[in-house]
Design an enzyme around this catalytic site. Structure first.
Site, PDB file in Angstrom:
ATOM      1  N   GLU A  19     -15.762 -47.998  16.522  1.00  0.00           N
ATOM      2  CA  GLU A  19     -14.920 -47.851  17.707  1.00  0.00           C
ATOM      3  C   GLU A  19     -15.235 -46.569  18.466  1.00  0.00           C
ATOM      4  O   GLU A  19     -15.239 -46.544  19.701  1.00  0.00           O
ATOM      5  CB  GLU A  19     -13.444 -47.862  17.321  1.00  0.00           C
ATOM      6  N   ASP A  49     -13.560 -49.367  12.138  1.00  0.00           N
ATOM      7  CA  ASP A  49     -12.533 -48.602  12.848  1.00  0.00           C
ATOM      8  C   ASP A  49     -12.091 -47.502  11.896  1.00  0.00           C
ATOM      9  O   ASP A  49     -11.428 -47.777  10.891  1.00  0.00           O
ATOM     10  CB  ASP A  49     -11.346 -49.493  13.227  1.00  0.00           C
ATOM     11  N   ILE A  51      -9.903 -45.053  12.168  1.00  0.00           N
ATOM     12  CA  ILE A  51      -8.446 -44.878  12.105  1.00  0.00           C
ATOM     13  C   ILE A  51      -7.812 -45.988  12.929  1.00  0.00           C
ATOM     14  O   ILE A  51      -7.675 -45.876  14.151  1.00  0.00           O
ATOM     15  CB  ILE A  51      -7.989 -43.503  12.641  1.00  0.00           C
ATOM     16  N   ASP A  52      -7.430 -47.062  12.277  1.00  0.00           N
ATOM     17  CA  ASP A  52      -6.712 -48.113  12.975  1.00  0.00           C
ATOM     18  C   ASP A  52      -5.227 -47.748  12.977  1.00  0.00           C
ATOM     19  O   ASP A  52      -4.638 -47.523  11.919  1.00  0.00           O
ATOM     20  CB  ASP A  52      -6.927 -49.468  12.283  1.00  0.00           C
ATOM     21  N   THR A  54      -4.106 -45.538  15.849  1.00  0.00           N
ATOM     22  CA  THR A  54      -4.325 -44.176  16.338  1.00  0.00           C
ATOM     23  C   THR A  54      -3.040 -43.514  16.841  1.00  0.00           C
ATOM     24  O   THR A  54      -2.786 -42.332  16.582  1.00  0.00           O
ATOM     25  CB  THR A  54      -5.373 -44.181  17.470  1.00  0.00           C
ATOM     26  N   ASP A 176     -11.114 -53.991  15.003  1.00  0.00           N
ATOM     27  CA  ASP A 176      -9.702 -54.086  14.617  1.00  0.00           C
ATOM     28  C   ASP A 176      -9.470 -55.174  13.570  1.00  0.00           C
ATOM     29  O   ASP A 176      -8.547 -55.070  12.761  1.00  0.00           O
ATOM     30  CB  ASP A 176      -8.828 -54.416  15.831  1.00  0.00           C
TER      31      ASP A 176
END
Length: 227
Positions: A19, A49, A51-52, A54, A176
């Site tokens: 991402e 990702d 840090i899903d 955020t 995601d």
């Protein structure tokens, strides 16, 4: 950056999509996965990702986590979601089942939409926002309850072990959902787009469930104009 460095140090011939490597916006993220699928020189693609969730992270809410998938020739074959706040590692391999901290997991047993605990998002985009409002209005009278947790990764992982029954969202990126899609499928659930088509890495409009309420959920959304 750390995840990318470790992956490419271990598998230098593999490709990588994160991402953080892509400009913001749905058009950019759709173009990024399309470019990788069309032009990558490797059969292997890692989709990450870091840090899903955020916004949760930035506001100190302990619902955020990395989501990591590995795809071979365009098909996800490994998925990992790690929740550091609860020390829960959700994993799956294609055809090998789904696990939480090494123990086999299965989706929930709810058979009626009226018993379903359904998750959804709170998207910032104008079109996604309109569709989400249509969806929540249609579903609230039909389901047991609706939850918005702010992390696609955790909502998908929690379907896989039965904490949630289903989760839908109007527009998400490959990083995601790729890991969660495999974990749910290997836990016995179902993952499609909003028209009922099977998940691919290009899927953006998603519906994930234990499988038993899937058709009823899609029908309610489609009848409300969410397509």
């Amino acid at each position: 950056k750390t995840i990318k460095e470790i992956v490419l140090a271990t598998f230098p011939d593999h490709d990588f999509l994160g991402e953080e490597d892509v400009p913001a916006g749905k058009d950019a993220s759709a173009a990024a996965i399309d470019e990788k699928l069309k032009n990558s020189k490797s059969d292997w693609l890692w989709i990450v990702d870091p840090i899903d969730g955020t916004t949760n992270f930035a506001n100190g809410m302990p619902i955020n986590m990395p989501s990591i998938a590995a795809a071979y020739k365009g098909e996800v074959v490994v998925g990992v979601i790690y929740d550091p706040h609860r020390d829960e590692m959700f994993t799956a391999t294609k055809g090998g089942g789904a696990f939480l901290n090494g123990k086999s997991i299965k989706v929930g047993e709810e058979e009626e939409i009226g018993d379903a605990v359904v998750a959804m998002g709170s998207p910032p985009g104008e079109e996604s926002m309109r569709m989400s409002l249509k969806g929540v209005s249609a579903l609230m009278p039909k389901v047991r309850t609706i939850r918005m947790l702010g992390s696609a990764a955790v909502m998908l992982a929690w379907i896989a072990n039965g904490r949630l029954t289903a989760y839908w969202e109007y527009d998400l990126s490959s990083w995601d959902i790729s890991a969660g899609a495999l974990i749910i499928q290997e836990a016995g659930g179902k993952f499609t787009d909003l028209e009922g088509n099977d998940f691919t890495l290009r899927t953006r409009k998603i519906c994930a469930s234990n499988g038993k309420v899937h058709d009823a959920l899609l029908q309610a959304l489609n009848e409300a104009g969410v397509v």
